[in-house]
Design a protein around this motif. Structure first.
Motif, PDB file in Angstrom:
ATOM      1  N   ASP A  60       0.868  -1.253   0.203  1.00 41.70           N
ATOM      2  CA  ASP A  60       0.226   0.148   0.198  1.00 41.70           C
ATOM      3  C   ASP A  60       0.713   1.139   0.085  1.00 41.70           C
ATOM      4  O   ASP A  60       1.034   1.998  -0.459  1.00 41.70           O
ATOM      5  CB  ASP A  60      -1.036   0.033   1.901  1.00 41.70           C
ATOM      6  CG  ASP A  60      -1.826  -0.772   1.143  1.00 41.70           C
ATOM      7  OD1 ASP A  60      -2.001  -1.424   0.282  1.00 41.70           O
ATOM      8  OD2 ASP A  60      -2.751  -1.478   1.764  1.00 41.70           O
ATOM      9  N   GLU A  61       1.955   1.566   0.531  1.00 38.43           N
ATOM     10  CA  GLU A  61       2.591   2.458   0.137  1.00 38.43           C
ATOM     11  C   GLU A  61       3.303   2.182  -0.436  1.00 38.43           C
ATOM     12  O   GLU A  61       3.301   3.611  -0.899  1.00 38.43           O
ATOM     13  CB  GLU A  61       4.174   2.332   1.857  1.00 38.43           C
ATOM     14  CG  GLU A  61       4.817   3.554   2.360  1.00 38.43           C
ATOM     15  CD  GLU A  61       5.950   3.200   3.193  1.00 38.43           C
ATOM     16  OE1 GLU A  61       6.651   3.964   3.205  1.00 38.43           O
ATOM     17  OE2 GLU A  61       5.958   2.475   4.846  1.00 38.43           O
ATOM     18  N   ASP A  64       1.205   3.944  -2.924  1.00 38.42           N
ATOM     19  CA  ASP A  64       1.388   5.306  -2.567  1.00 38.42           C
ATOM     20  C   ASP A  64       2.109   6.111  -3.364  1.00 38.42           C
ATOM     21  O   ASP A  64       2.185   7.476  -3.673  1.00 38.42           O
ATOM     22  CB  ASP A  64       0.805   5.840  -1.118  1.00 38.42           C
ATOM     23  CG  ASP A  64      -0.708   5.816  -0.598  1.00 38.42           C
ATOM     24  OD1 ASP A  64      -1.595   5.474  -1.728  1.00 38.42           O
ATOM     25  OD2 ASP A  64      -1.306   5.561   0.507  1.00 38.42           O
ATOM     26  N   THR A  67       1.895   6.725  -6.879  1.00 40.99           N
ATOM     27  CA  THR A  67       1.072   7.617  -7.622  1.00 40.99           C
ATOM     28  C   THR A  67       1.149   8.850  -7.598  1.00 40.99           C
ATOM     29  O   THR A  67       1.566   9.547  -8.380  1.00 40.99           O
ATOM     30  CB  THR A  67      -0.436   6.901  -7.009  1.00 40.99           C
ATOM     31  OG1 THR A  67      -0.719   5.872  -7.039  1.00 40.99           O
ATOM     32  CG2 THR A  67      -1.592   7.738  -7.388  1.00 40.99           C
ATOM     33  N   ASP A  68       2.314   9.011  -6.143  1.00 42.58           N
ATOM     34  CA  ASP A  68       2.525  10.243  -5.494  1.00 42.58           C
ATOM     35  C   ASP A  68       3.466  10.612  -6.540  1.00 42.58           C
ATOM     36  O   ASP A  68       3.472  12.230  -7.053  1.00 42.58           O
ATOM     37  CB  ASP A  68       2.923  10.329  -4.571  1.00 42.58           C
ATOM     38  CG  ASP A  68       3.011  11.967  -4.054  1.00 42.58           C
ATOM     39  OD1 ASP A  68       2.218  12.549  -3.848  1.00 42.58           O
ATOM     40  OD2 ASP A  68       4.601  11.997  -3.085  1.00 42.58           O
ATOM     41  N   GLN A 108      -5.554   3.923  -8.800  1.00 42.09           N
ATOM     42  CA  GLN A 108      -5.582   4.729  -6.666  1.00 42.09           C
ATOM     43  C   GLN A 108      -6.445   5.854  -6.666  1.00 42.09           C
ATOM     44  O   GLN A 108      -5.731   6.008  -4.993  1.00 42.09           O
ATOM     45  CB  GLN A 108      -3.597   4.791  -7.360  1.00 42.09           C
ATOM     46  CG  GLN A 108      -3.267   3.087  -7.803  1.00 42.09           C
ATOM     47  CD  GLN A 108      -3.167   2.380  -7.144  1.00 42.09           C
ATOM     48  OE1 GLN A 108      -3.081   2.462  -5.472  1.00 42.09           O
ATOM     49  NE2 GLN A 108      -4.095   1.407  -7.031  1.00 42.09           N
ATOM     50  N   ARG A 111      -8.920   4.709  -5.055  1.00 34.56           N
ATOM     51  CA  ARG A 111      -8.626   3.283  -3.804  1.00 34.56           C
ATOM     52  C   ARG A 111      -7.969   4.848  -2.505  1.00 34.56           C
ATOM     53  O   ARG A 111      -8.829   4.251  -1.825  1.00 34.56           O
ATOM     54  CB  ARG A 111      -7.677   2.893  -4.330  1.00 34.56           C
ATOM     55  CG  ARG A 111      -7.123   1.585  -3.310  1.00 34.56           C
ATOM     56  CD  ARG A 111      -6.150   1.240  -4.308  1.00 34.56           C
ATOM     57  NE  ARG A 111      -5.498   0.076  -2.707  1.00 34.56           N
ATOM     58  CZ  ARG A 111      -3.703   0.935  -1.764  1.00 34.56           C
ATOM     59  NH1 ARG A 111      -3.300   1.886  -2.490  1.00 34.56           N
ATOM     60  NH2 ARG A 111      -3.600   0.692  -1.339  1.00 34.56           N
ATOM     61  N   GLY A 112      -8.012   5.787  -2.762  1.00 34.89           N
ATOM     62  CA  GLY A 112      -7.590   6.867  -1.724  1.00 34.89           C
ATOM     63  C   GLY A 112      -7.642   8.165  -2.186  1.00 34.89           C
ATOM     64  O   GLY A 112      -7.023   8.919  -2.340  1.00 34.89           O
ATOM     65  N   TRP A 114      -7.850  10.639  -0.209  1.00 37.52           N
ATOM     66  CA  TRP A 114      -7.363  11.870   0.785  1.00 37.52           C
ATOM     67  C   TRP A 114      -6.741  11.374   0.958  1.00 37.52           C
ATOM     68  O   TRP A 114      -5.861  12.189   2.075  1.00 37.52           O
ATOM     69  CB  TRP A 114      -8.759  11.425   1.771  1.00 37.52           C
ATOM     70  CG  TRP A 114      -9.746  12.271   1.368  1.00 37.52           C
ATOM     71  CD1 TRP A 114     -11.217  11.427   1.408  1.00 37.52           C
ATOM     72  CD2 TRP A 114     -10.402  13.673   0.569  1.00 37.52           C
ATOM     73  NE1 TRP A 114     -12.326  12.405   0.805  1.00 37.52           N
ATOM     74  CE2 TRP A 114     -11.547  13.950   0.373  1.00 37.52           C
ATOM     75  CE3 TRP A 114      -9.798  14.806   0.387  1.00 37.52           C
ATOM     76  CZ2 TRP A 114     -12.544  14.586  -0.695  1.00 37.52           C
ATOM     77  CZ3 TRP A 114     -10.309  15.314  -0.398  1.00 37.52           C
ATOM     78  CH2 TRP A 114     -11.654  15.418  -0.510  1.00 37.52           C
ATOM     79  N   ARG A 115      -5.620  10.916   0.155  1.00 28.79           N
ATOM     80  CA  ARG A 115      -4.210   9.858   0.196  1.00 28.79           C
ATOM     81  C   ARG A 115      -3.762  11.319  -0.235  1.00 28.79           C
ATOM     82  O   ARG A 115      -3.764  12.285  -0.801  1.00 28.79           O
ATOM     83  CB  ARG A 115      -4.114   8.930  -0.152  1.00 28.79           C
ATOM     84  CG  ARG A 115      -4.607   7.792   1.027  1.00 28.79           C
ATOM     85  CD  ARG A 115      -4.129   6.330   0.250  1.00 28.79           C
ATOM     86  NE  ARG A 115      -4.680   5.797   0.590  1.00 28.79           N
ATOM     87  CZ  ARG A 115      -4.285   4.224   0.970  1.00 28.79           C
ATOM     88  NH1 ARG A 115      -3.744   3.507  -0.299  1.00 28.79           N
ATOM     89  NH2 ARG A 115      -5.263   2.634   1.109  1.00 28.79           N
ATOM     90  N   SER A 116      -2.174  11.516  -0.259  1.00 26.50           N
ATOM     91  CA  SER A 116      -1.161  12.127  -0.555  1.00 26.50           C
ATOM     92  C   SER A 116      -1.168  12.734  -1.737  1.00 26.50           C
ATOM     93  O   SER A 116      -1.263  13.938  -2.160  1.00 26.50           O
ATOM     94  CB  SER A 116      -0.179  11.992  -0.141  1.00 26.50           C
ATOM     95  OG  SER A 116       0.832  13.066  -0.757  1.00 26.50           O
ATOM     96  N   LEU A 119      -5.052  15.014  -2.375  1.00 30.95           N
ATOM     97  CA  LEU A 119      -4.635  16.212  -1.809  1.00 30.95           C
ATOM     98  C   LEU A 119      -4.013  17.022  -2.623  1.00 30.95           C
ATOM     99  O   LEU A 119      -3.758  18.110  -2.565  1.00 30.95           O
ATOM    100  CB  LEU A 119      -4.063  16.294  -0.487  1.00 30.95           C
ATOM    101  CG  LEU A 119      -5.146  15.258   0.613  1.00 30.95           C
ATOM    102  CD1 LEU A 119      -4.243  14.827   1.966  1.00 30.95           C
ATOM    103  CD2 LEU A 119      -6.461  16.153   0.932  1.00 30.95           C
TER     104      LEU A 119
END
Length: 234
Positions: A60-61, A64, A67-68, A108, A111-112, A114-116, A119
């Motif tokens: 998961d990390e 993230d 994607t970031d 992604q 899936r998330g 409100w993740r970084s 945001l």
């Protein structure tokens, strides 16, 4: 006895979080999320799976972080001194192109939310909407409309591309759209009058141009409702 010359050791780039994320993006692009495993990633980096956990806690990390990294690249697109409207268009197109180049990014985002990565896009859009002059009370709504459109269209295009590749890998985009357009043209004229009417537009349309046209619709609506005076028309 002949003395064998010692072969020089190959100096390898040290393992780092950045290298791991870069390799993960390459693996995601070629094998998709299912193909991204720590074993496959370790093989690509010529290391052991255990070494990866010094830098990344889990999948998961890693997703993230990958994607970031893609999103950060997309947000740097466009001139830094552009006017708010043009900066918004450049930002939207940057995200659209990023999802098109890396279809897994769209999944992604969903899936998330409100993740970084999400945001980052939300924050950048918010700054542009604020610079346009939208009143504070309407900024969240304006940014949400833009964000939902950007991610919705980009994600749907990516999903369509994946579905087309899986079902019809032997045909190109033009052939695929031509076949769909032809099927639309044969629909019942009473039940699908509009769909039949735009069948030719479907066949000939350009995804990026249509996407930007939609962004312009939203931005124009924002400008009409919240002009420089900050008041909506009666």
């Amino acid at each position: 006895m002949a003395i064998r010359a010692r072969r020089p050791e190959r100096r390898e780039e040290p393992l780092s979080r950045e290298r791991i994320v870069e390799a993960a993006i390459e693996l995601l692009d070629t094998a998709g999320e299912r193909g991204l495993t720590f074993r496959a990633l370790a093989e690509r980096l010529a290391t052991g799976p255990g070494a990866l956990y010094w830098h990344i806690a889990g999948k998961d990390e890693l997703l993230d972080a990958a994607t970031d990294a893609v999103v950060v690249g997309a947000l740097t697109a466009g001139p830094a001194d552009a006017a708010p409207r043009e900066a918004t268009r450049a930002l939207a197109l940057g995200v659209f192109d990023a999802v098109e180049a890396h279809p897994w990014v769209g999944a992604q985002f969903a899936r998330g939310p409100w993740r970084s990565p999400m945001l980052r896009v939300f924050e950048r859009l918010g700054r542009q909407v604020r610079a346009i002059g939208v009143p504070e009370a309407a900024q969240f709504t304006a940014v949400s409309a833009l964000l939902n459109y950007i991610l919705g269209v980009a994600g749907q295009n990516a999903a369509n591309a994946r579905a087309h590749q899986e079902r019809r890998p032997d045909t190109g985009r033009a052939q695929f759209l031509g076949a769909v357009s032809a099927s639309w043209a044969e629909l019942d004229p009473d039940a699908y009058a509009f769909t039949r009417n735009v069948a030719e537009q479907l066949r000939d349309h350009d995804d990026r141009e249509e996407f930007l046209a939609g962004i312009d619709f939203i931005l124009t609506g924002i400008a009409v409702r919240h002009g420089p005076s900050g008041t909506a028309p009666s």
